[in-house]
Enzyme design. Sequence first.
Site, PDB file in Angstrom:
ATOM      1  N   ALA A   1      13.971  22.461 -36.974  1.00  0.00           N
ATOM      2  CA  ALA A   1      15.322  22.687 -36.622  1.00  0.00           C
ATOM      3  C   ALA A   1      16.215  21.668 -36.671  1.00  0.00           C
ATOM      4  CB  ALA A   1      15.666  23.824 -35.256  1.00  0.00           C
TER       5      ALA A   1
ATOM      6  N   ASN B   1      13.166  13.887 -27.295  1.00  0.00           N
ATOM      7  CA  ASN B   1      12.391  14.856 -27.365  1.00  0.00           C
ATOM      8  C   ASN B   1      11.350  14.808 -26.232  1.00  0.00           C
ATOM      9  OD1 ASN B   1      11.138  17.133 -28.711  1.00  0.00           O
ATOM     10  ND2 ASN B   1       9.606  16.010 -29.482  1.00  0.00           N
TER      11      ASN B   1
ATOM     12  N   LYS C   1       8.829  27.596 -44.372  1.00  0.00           N
ATOM     13  CA  LYS C   1       9.748  26.893 -45.126  1.00  0.00           C
ATOM     14  C   LYS C   1       9.240  25.582 -45.640  1.00  0.00           C
ATOM     15  CE  LYS C   1      13.296  28.527 -41.885  1.00  0.00           C
ATOM     16  NZ  LYS C   1      14.657  28.237 -40.944  1.00  0.00           N
TER      17      LYS C   1
ATOM     18  N   ASN D   1      15.132  27.189 -47.086  1.00  0.00           N
ATOM     19  CA  ASN D   1      15.232  28.517 -46.465  1.00  0.00           C
ATOM     20  C   ASN D   1      15.695  29.306 -47.354  1.00  0.00           C
ATOM     21  OD1 ASN D   1      17.860  27.789 -46.550  1.00  0.00           O
ATOM     22  ND2 ASN D   1      18.537  28.902 -44.327  1.00  0.00           N
TER      23      ASN D   1
HETATM   24  P1  NDP Z   1       9.194  23.524 -33.936  1.00  0.00           P
HETATM   25  O1  NDP Z   1       8.315  24.282 -33.401  1.00  0.00           O
HETATM   26  O2  NDP Z   1       9.369  22.725 -35.171  1.00  0.00           O
HETATM   27  O3  NDP Z   1      10.059  22.273 -32.648  1.00  0.00           O
HETATM   28  C1  NDP Z   1       9.744  22.708 -31.327  1.00  0.00           C
HETATM   29  C2  NDP Z   1      10.599  21.645 -30.630  1.00  0.00           C
HETATM   30  O4  NDP Z   1      10.789  22.036 -29.363  1.00  0.00           O
HETATM   31  C3  NDP Z   1       9.823  20.362 -30.670  1.00  0.00           C
HETATM   32  O5  NDP Z   1      10.860  19.176 -30.482  1.00  0.00           O
HETATM   33  C4  NDP Z   1       9.188  20.494 -29.136  1.00  0.00           C
HETATM   34  O6  NDP Z   1       8.843  19.249 -28.522  1.00  0.00           O
HETATM   35  C5  NDP Z   1      10.158  21.145 -28.469  1.00  0.00           C
HETATM   36  N1  NDP Z   1       9.482  21.880 -27.331  1.00  0.00           N
HETATM   37  C6  NDP Z   1       8.794  23.143 -27.401  1.00  0.00           C
HETATM   38  N2  NDP Z   1       8.342  23.713 -26.144  1.00  0.00           N
HETATM   39  C7  NDP Z   1       8.882  22.625 -25.273  1.00  0.00           C
HETATM   40  C8  NDP Z   1       8.992  22.499 -23.812  1.00  0.00           C
HETATM   41  N3  NDP Z   1       8.328  23.432 -23.224  1.00  0.00           N
HETATM   42  N4  NDP Z   1       9.706  21.667 -23.403  1.00  0.00           N
HETATM   43  C9  NDP Z   1      10.276  20.693 -24.067  1.00  0.00           C
HETATM   44  N5  NDP Z   1      10.326  20.551 -25.284  1.00  0.00           N
HETATM   45  C10 NDP Z   1       9.666  21.548 -26.063  1.00  0.00           C
HETATM   46  O7  NDP Z   1      10.575  24.495 -33.774  1.00  0.00           O
HETATM   47  P2  NDP Z   1      11.946  24.623 -34.803  1.00  0.00           P
HETATM   48  O8  NDP Z   1      12.597  23.204 -34.677  1.00  0.00           O
HETATM   49  O9  NDP Z   1      11.496  25.061 -36.040  1.00  0.00           O
HETATM   50  O10 NDP Z   1      12.823  25.370 -33.932  1.00  0.00           O
HETATM   51  C11 NDP Z   1      13.442  25.269 -32.667  1.00  0.00           C
HETATM   52  C12 NDP Z   1      14.383  26.341 -32.298  1.00  0.00           C
HETATM   53  O11 NDP Z   1      15.434  26.528 -33.290  1.00  0.00           O
HETATM   54  C13 NDP Z   1      13.912  27.611 -32.254  1.00  0.00           C
HETATM   55  O12 NDP Z   1      14.192  28.292 -31.048  1.00  0.00           O
HETATM   56  C14 NDP Z   1      14.501  28.367 -33.386  1.00  0.00           C
HETATM   57  O13 NDP Z   1      14.781  29.849 -33.033  1.00  0.00           O
HETATM   58  C15 NDP Z   1      15.716  28.024 -33.580  1.00  0.00           C
HETATM   59  N6  NDP Z   1      16.483  28.071 -34.781  1.00  0.00           N
HETATM   60  C16 NDP Z   1      17.435  28.754 -35.090  1.00  0.00           C
HETATM   61  C17 NDP Z   1      18.096  28.983 -36.283  1.00  0.00           C
HETATM   62  C18 NDP Z   1      19.323  29.691 -35.875  1.00  0.00           C
HETATM   63  O14 NDP Z   1      19.767  30.157 -37.395  1.00  0.00           O
HETATM   64  N7  NDP Z   1      20.171  30.000 -35.131  1.00  0.00           N
HETATM   65  C19 NDP Z   1      17.554  28.406 -37.233  1.00  0.00           C
HETATM   66  C20 NDP Z   1      16.390  27.578 -37.232  1.00  0.00           C
HETATM   67  C21 NDP Z   1      15.830  27.516 -35.753  1.00  0.00           C
HETATM   68  P3  NDP Z   1       7.632  18.445 -28.848  1.00  0.00           P
HETATM   69  O15 NDP Z   1       7.676  17.500 -30.034  1.00  0.00           O
HETATM   70  O16 NDP Z   1       7.274  17.777 -27.759  1.00  0.00           O
HETATM   71  O17 NDP Z   1       6.280  19.497 -29.071  1.00  0.00           O
END
Ligand code: NDP
Length: 285
Positions: free
Chosen positions: A142, A162, A75, A99
């Site tokens: 997201a 976060n 993206k 997207n």
């Molecule tokens: P990113 O990798 O960009 O961000 C991940 C986020 O999750 C960060 O804030 C990270 O925190 C946090 N995180 C990851 N692991 C943990 C953990 N173990 N404990 C706490 N926080 C955690 O992912 P995206 O933003 O791209 O995607 C996020 C979700 O949104 C996905 O599940 C995706 O499938 C969903 N999504 C759904 C869509 C839909 O159409 N339904 C469209 C787009 C996304 P930190 O910064 O601390 O690492």
Amino acid sequence: MTQDTLNPTQHFIVIGNPIAHSKSPAIHQLFASQSGLTISYQRQYCPDDAQSFQAVVEAFFNGGGVGANVTVPFKQVAYAQCQAQGSLSEHAKVAGAVNTILIKDSALYGDNTDGQGLVNHMIRLGWPLTDARVAIIGAGGAARGVILPLIEAGIGALTLANRTESRAQDLASELSAASSVINNHKITSCETSKLTGDFDLIINATSIGLTGDTLPLCADLTSGYVYDMMYGRELPFLQHFVARGAQVSNGFGMLIGQAALSFERWTGHTVDVDGATTALQASAN
Ligand code: NDP
């Protein structure tokens, strides 16, 4: 004779890595049959580098393709390509991600329909957004994509929580600098484990649903409505709030919602999103 009969098959792709799991072809074929269009919508695997992605996009549109969806991990690469070779919608600019790609004024045009897809799903659910006190957990791509559409939908105070608090702070500052609409809005940030009190709406925008981890939530964190952007499996995050009386939803409706907006941008045909969601849920069971 209409455009549809003059040009019977319109070609679309979704580009990602991995891509075999994508539900987009089934979703768009359903929209096409609702609209009386004949389309080909294919999954397009692409090696995970910017050069390959750009070559795929150029070949597809030079060959007469009408529209491309873009998913993980491309993206941001799509954003850069549309910025360099064409133009971007306001939502794509603020999200820093694309997207949906189409051709506009003979050049690439990048849009981002994810955030509006989420908002439209909540509106279809009848969830109250006006002045709602909202918490978003997660500060990745997201979360970034949904903040402007939520503010445009009229939400009240927004808290970004976060695991890594500095990323939530950085996101709030970056978005405030990118958009005057966001800059005029009250946004606070905190670490997820310190998110506390009562909200009208909590949105899980983390990727924990992919790993099976659980979030460290405060015992007194409550909300009338709770949304998880994940879909397709049991979500302990939602179960936690169901036990506390919240109305909840997973992100399947967001997936359909963002697809519907892409389809409408490409074809000009309006989609029956509720009908499509019912049909797709029935076929998934
Ligand atoms: P990113 O990798 O960009 O961000 C991940 C986020 O999750 C960060 O804030 C990270 O925190 C946090 N995180 C990851 N692991 C943990 C953990 N173990 N404990 C706490 N926080 C955690 O992912 P995206 O933003 O791209 O995607 C996020 C979700 O949104 C996905 O599940 C995706 O499938 C969903 N999504 C759904 C869509 C839909 O159409 N339904 C469209 C787009 C996304 P930190 O910064 O601390 O690492």
